[in-house]
Design an enzyme around this catalytic site. Structure first.
Site, PDB file in Angstrom:
ATOM      1  N   SER A 186       0.827  -1.203   0.000  1.00 11.43           N
ATOM      2  CA  SER A 186       0.000   0.000   0.000  1.00 11.43           C
ATOM      3  C   SER A 186       0.863   1.256   0.000  1.00 11.43           C
ATOM      4  O   SER A 186       1.886   1.317   0.691  1.00 11.43           O
ATOM      5  CB  SER A 186      -0.908   0.015   1.241  1.00 11.43           C
ATOM      6  OG  SER A 186      -1.603   1.238   1.342  1.00 11.43           O
ATOM      7  N   TYR A 205      -3.133  -1.381   9.766  1.00  9.11           N
ATOM      8  CA  TYR A 205      -3.051  -1.779   8.355  1.00  9.11           C
ATOM      9  C   TYR A 205      -1.758  -1.295   7.727  1.00  9.11           C
ATOM     10  O   TYR A 205      -1.033  -2.056   7.067  1.00  9.11           O
ATOM     11  CB  TYR A 205      -4.253  -1.204   7.598  1.00  9.11           C
ATOM     12  CG  TYR A 205      -4.219  -1.445   6.110  1.00  9.11           C
ATOM     13  CD1 TYR A 205      -4.626  -2.661   5.573  1.00  9.11           C
ATOM     14  CD2 TYR A 205      -3.780  -0.448   5.230  1.00  9.11           C
ATOM     15  CE1 TYR A 205      -4.606  -2.883   4.199  1.00  9.11           C
ATOM     16  CE2 TYR A 205      -3.757  -0.655   3.868  1.00  9.11           C
ATOM     17  CZ  TYR A 205      -4.169  -1.877   3.358  1.00  9.11           C
ATOM     18  OH  TYR A 205      -4.127  -2.087   2.007  1.00  9.11           O
TER      19      TYR A 205
END
Length: 278
Positions: free
Chosen positions: A168, A186
């Site tokens: 990401s 995350y």
């Protein structure tokens, strides 16, 4: 009179007959990657972890096999759905065994796309420990187990290979001034994968196996929209030079490149696919 093209041999596809496992490929970015790799000639294992996703995975398989049969009616199935929990080592081993059994060939390409994200988007102070553990279990432990299994099998067959982890751009967002607040667990889980893949690439010296990360920015998937307010979505769009959210199809071609022979000189890298958002 125009010459006939009947005797002209079909051009070989770049990933023809190569076996690829794409985890988390029943939907979202993983699905787009699987469809793209199939269009490049790869044989696909469509991995999913929940019984709720069985129908979705079967639909992806049907789409790939239908497209292939339209081009060559003699070709057997080139995509198979396999349920496996990538956070469990025995399940990961079974996933790779299933791939080798389905296509009678070793796995050439691993794309680890499966991931979870807490849709409550809590601050670190308010993150529940169980949610934190789940995030790291799937995103980090799962990537570790899949990379480990892929690397060991690829080394044994001495044929090189491609390992690609979808991470990401959030891992760089706090350095670029764009907020990653509410995604602490995350973001940390993906940052750990990026560090691991860089080391893995070095450890695979001399094997012909490359290891890289593709790090998307905000992509219009269920994971992005879960828990996102209208204001948050608008802010993300406004901050992107292209003035839109990314699409899964924006990411898939980058993975397709890394999966092929032309990417040999790209190794141990984090490729951020975010439209300039970060």
């Amino acid at each position: 009179m125009a010459e006939s093209n009947e005797n002209v041999p079909a051009q070989k596809l770049p990933l023809e007959n190569r076996v690829a496992i794409v985890t988390g490929s029943s939907r979202g970015i993983g699905k787009a990657i699987a469809l793209h790799l199939a269009s490049l000639g790869a044989k696909l294992i469509i991995n999913y972890s929940s019984s709720n996703s069985t129908t979705l995975a079967d639909d992806v398989v049907s789409q790939i096999n239908s497209n292939k049969s339209m081009n060559n009616s003699a070709v057997s199935a080139v995509a198979v759905a396999v349920k496996a929990d990538i956070s469990d080592p025995d399940s990961v081993k079974s996933l790779f065994d299933a791939a080798e059994s389905a296509f009678q060939s070793p796995v050439n390409i691993l794309v680890n796309s499966a991931a979870v994200c807490d849709e409550k988007h809590p601050t670190i102070m308010n993150t529940d420990l169980n949610d934190f553990d789940l995030t790291f279990s799937v995103n980090t432990r799962g990537s570790f187990l899949c990379c480990k299994e892929a690397a060991n099998r690829m080394i044994k067959r001495r044929g090189g290979g491609r390992i690609i982890c979808v991470t990401s751009s959030a891992t760089a967002s706090f350095r670029a001034g764009n907020g990653a607040q509410g995604r602490g667990a995350y973001t940390a889980s993906k940052a750990a994968v990026e560090a691991m893949v860089k080391i893995l690439a070095k450890e695979l010296k001399g094997t012909g196996i490359t290891a890289n990360c593709v790090a998307p920015g905000p992509i219009a998937t269920d994971m992005f929209f879960n828990g996102a307010t209208e204001e948050k979505v608008k802010k993300v769009i406004d901050e992107c030079p292209h003035g839109r959210l990314g699409q899964s199809e924006d990411v898939a071609p980058v993975v397709g490149f890394l999966a092929g022979d032309a990417s040999e000189w790209v190794n141990g890298q984090i490729i951020r696919v975010n439209g300039g958002y970060i």
